[in-house]
Design an enzyme around this catalytic site. Structure first.
Site, mmCIF file in Angstrom:
data_model
loop_
_atom_site.group_PDB
_atom_site.id
_atom_site.type_symbol
_atom_site.label_atom_id
_atom_site.label_comp_id
_atom_site.label_asym_id
_atom_site.label_seq_id
_atom_site.Cartn_x
_atom_site.Cartn_y
_atom_site.Cartn_z
ATOM 1 N N CYS A 93 7.118 -7.590 3.490
ATOM 2 C CA CYS A 93 6.124 -7.364 3.972
ATOM 3 C C CYS A 93 5.289 -6.322 3.232
ATOM 4 C CB CYS A 93 6.122 -6.603 5.454
ATOM 5 S SG CYS A 93 6.556 -7.942 6.822
ATOM 6 N N ARG A 94 5.684 -5.079 3.022
ATOM 7 C CA ARG A 94 4.805 -3.962 2.643
ATOM 8 C C ARG A 94 5.046 -4.222 0.867
ATOM 9 N NH1 ARG A 94 7.671 0.990 5.653
ATOM 10 N NH2 ARG A 94 9.338 -0.649 5.048
ATOM 11 N N SER A 95 6.195 -4.050 0.419
ATOM 12 C CA SER A 95 6.353 -4.046 -1.158
ATOM 13 C C SER A 95 5.611 -5.549 -1.682
ATOM 14 C CB SER A 95 7.772 -3.596 -1.502
ATOM 15 O OG SER A 95 8.764 -4.487 -1.070
ATOM 16 N N ASN A 134 11.584 -6.398 1.751
ATOM 17 C CA ASN A 134 10.825 -6.913 0.649
ATOM 18 C C ASN A 134 10.173 -8.087 1.089
ATOM 19 O OD1 ASN A 134 11.640 -8.141 -2.698
ATOM 20 N ND2 ASN A 134 9.748 -7.029 -2.139
ATOM 21 N N CYS A 177 10.270 -1.347 -0.575
ATOM 22 C CA CYS A 177 10.313 -1.168 1.027
ATOM 23 C C CYS A 177 11.801 -1.634 1.506
ATOM 24 C CB CYS A 177 9.072 -2.150 1.598
ATOM 25 S SG CYS A 177 9.223 -3.839 1.536
ATOM 26 N N ASP A 225 5.335 0.206 9.217
ATOM 27 C CA ASP A 225 6.123 -1.261 8.621
ATOM 28 C C ASP A 225 5.446 -2.285 9.664
ATOM 29 O OD1 ASP A 225 7.438 -3.402 8.242
ATOM 30 O OD2 ASP A 225 9.481 -2.279 7.930
HETATM 31 P P1 4NP Z 1 9.333 -4.593 4.956
HETATM 32 O O1 4NP Z 1 9.462 -4.993 6.611
HETATM 33 O O2 4NP Z 1 10.237 -3.532 4.732
HETATM 34 O O3 4NP Z 1 7.990 -4.134 4.838
HETATM 35 O O4 4NP Z 1 9.287 -5.997 4.215
HETATM 36 C C1 4NP Z 1 10.599 -5.541 6.893
HETATM 37 C C2 4NP Z 1 10.915 -6.627 7.091
HETATM 38 C C3 4NP Z 1 12.146 -7.134 7.728
HETATM 39 C C4 4NP Z 1 13.030 -6.199 8.104
HETATM 40 C C5 4NP Z 1 12.816 -4.865 8.061
HETATM 41 C C6 4NP Z 1 11.715 -4.480 7.486
HETATM 42 N N1 4NP Z 1 14.208 -6.450 8.465
HETATM 43 O O5 4NP Z 1 15.141 -5.638 9.153
HETATM 44 O O6 4NP Z 1 14.528 -7.802 8.973
#
Ligand code: 4NP
Length: 145
Positions: A14-16, A12, A9, A120
């Site tokens: 939340c989703r993955s 790294n 994702c 997300d």
């Molecule tokens: P993820 O979500 O891609 O599902 O881990 C996010 C978490 C943090 C950020 C972006 C996406 N960020 O930009 O901090």
């Protein structure tokens, strides 16, 4: 055989990592990892609200730590699963010449879910909705392996 699976994702956190925890729970013998295309959260544990939502369903994400996707991952895994099309394009842009490792959208394994990507939850706040999609796609993936 497809035994080494990498979820990717953006952050790294939340989703993955949630997908990693869900799939490992259901298929402990597979080699599963996750990574982010971004580097902001390298070394961080999964986001607190994501951990809490996962824990409520029996998935412990507390040992996971974020890392950034790297070109070497194409050789280290049999299948790379992206959470959204932006992740997919970022990954493809790093593909070493001659490498043929499949890179797919994870949600292709849940064709009835109504989503081609996992929205997300870091931005939507819908951690349970993300877990619903991840559980459906994990189940479809296991049936396809
Ligand atoms: P993820 O979500 O891609 O599902 O881990 C996010 C978490 C943090 C950020 C972006 C996406 N960020 O930009 O901090």
């Amino acid at each position: 055989m497809t035994t080494r699976i990498l979820f990717v994702c953006l952050g790294n956190i939340c989703r993955s990592p949630a997908a990693e925890g869900v799939l490992r729970h259901h298929a402990p013998t597979l080699e599963i990892d996750s990574a982010g295309t971004g580097r902001w959260h390298v070394g961080d544990p999964p986001y607190g609200p994501m951990q809490a939502a996962a824990r409520a369903r029996g998935y412990d994400l507390s040992d996971l730590r974020a890392r950034q996707f790297k070109p070497g991952d194409f050789d280290a895994f049999d299948l790379i699963l992206a959470m959204d099309t932006d992740n997919l394009h970022q990954i493809e842009a790093m593909r070493p010449s001659g490498n043929a490792t499949p890179v797919e959208l994870f949600m292709r394994y849940a064709p009835g879910a109504g989503f081609d990507h996992v929205p997300d939850p870091y931005y939507t706040g819908d951690f349970d909705g993300a877990l619903d999609l991840i559980e459906q796609a994990s189940s479809g993936l296991l049936a396809a392996l």
